[in-house]
Design a protein around this motif. Structure first.
Motif, PDB file in Angstrom:
ATOM      1  N   GLN A 121      -0.848   7.290  -7.941  1.00  0.00           N
ATOM      2  CA  GLN A 121       0.418   7.885  -7.509  1.00  0.00           C
ATOM      3  C   GLN A 121       1.557   7.155  -8.214  1.00  0.00           C
ATOM      4  N   ARG A 122       2.365   7.890  -8.972  1.00  0.00           N
ATOM      5  CA  ARG A 122       3.510   7.293  -9.656  1.00  0.00           C
ATOM      6  C   ARG A 122       4.597   6.987  -8.631  1.00  0.00           C
ATOM      7  N   GLY A 177       0.828  -1.204   0.000  1.00  0.00           N
ATOM      8  CA  GLY A 177       0.000   0.000   0.000  1.00  0.00           C
ATOM      9  C   GLY A 177       0.859   1.248   0.000  1.00  0.00           C
ATOM     10  N   ALA A 178       0.430   2.258   0.721  1.00  0.00           N
ATOM     11  CA  ALA A 178       1.168   3.514   0.815  1.00  0.00           C
ATOM     12  C   ALA A 178       2.546   3.262   1.427  1.00  0.00           C
ATOM     13  N   LEU A 179       3.535   3.942   0.907  1.00  0.00           N
ATOM     14  CA  LEU A 179       4.900   3.763   1.400  1.00  0.00           C
ATOM     15  C   LEU A 179       5.170   4.716   2.561  1.00  0.00           C
ATOM     16  N   TYR A 201       4.975  -4.033 -11.426  1.00  0.00           N
ATOM     17  CA  TYR A 201       4.258  -3.873 -10.157  1.00  0.00           C
ATOM     18  C   TYR A 201       4.056  -2.393  -9.852  1.00  0.00           C
ATOM     19  N   ALA A 202       5.103  -1.601 -10.061  1.00  0.00           N
ATOM     20  CA  ALA A 202       4.997  -0.159  -9.818  1.00  0.00           C
ATOM     21  C   ALA A 202       3.945   0.464 -10.733  1.00  0.00           C
TER      22      ALA A 202
END
Length: 80
Positions: free
Chosen positions: A42-43, A7-9, A32-33
């Protein structure tokens, strides 16, 4: 599309590690990215995915968890 596991980093102070990846692993990391970017809007730099992927792998490895609980390295045969 199924929910992705990463999820969010988190924003955390990093430790620099340099390594080489096999081309196939790098291609999958880039894919995956891209999938995560489509899902989140979100890139993300593919290299930023490596720490949470490793963390998740270690968190879900039962042998590693057992070794940590007992204070032994998974590769030392229980001596230690």
């Amino acid at each position: 599309m199924p929910k992705l596991r990463i999820g969010a980093l988190p924003d955390d102070k990093p430790v620099k590690v340099t390594t080489e990846l096999p081309a196939a692993v790098h291609r999958d990391l880039v894919a995956y990215a891209e999938a995560l970017a489509r899902e989140s809007g979100q890139r993300i730099d593919p290299a930023k995915l490596i720490p949470p992927m490793l963390a998740r792998f270690m968190a879900t490895d039962r042998g590693f968890a057992k070794a940590r609980r007992t204070g032994h390295s998974p590769t030392d045969g229980g001596e230690g």
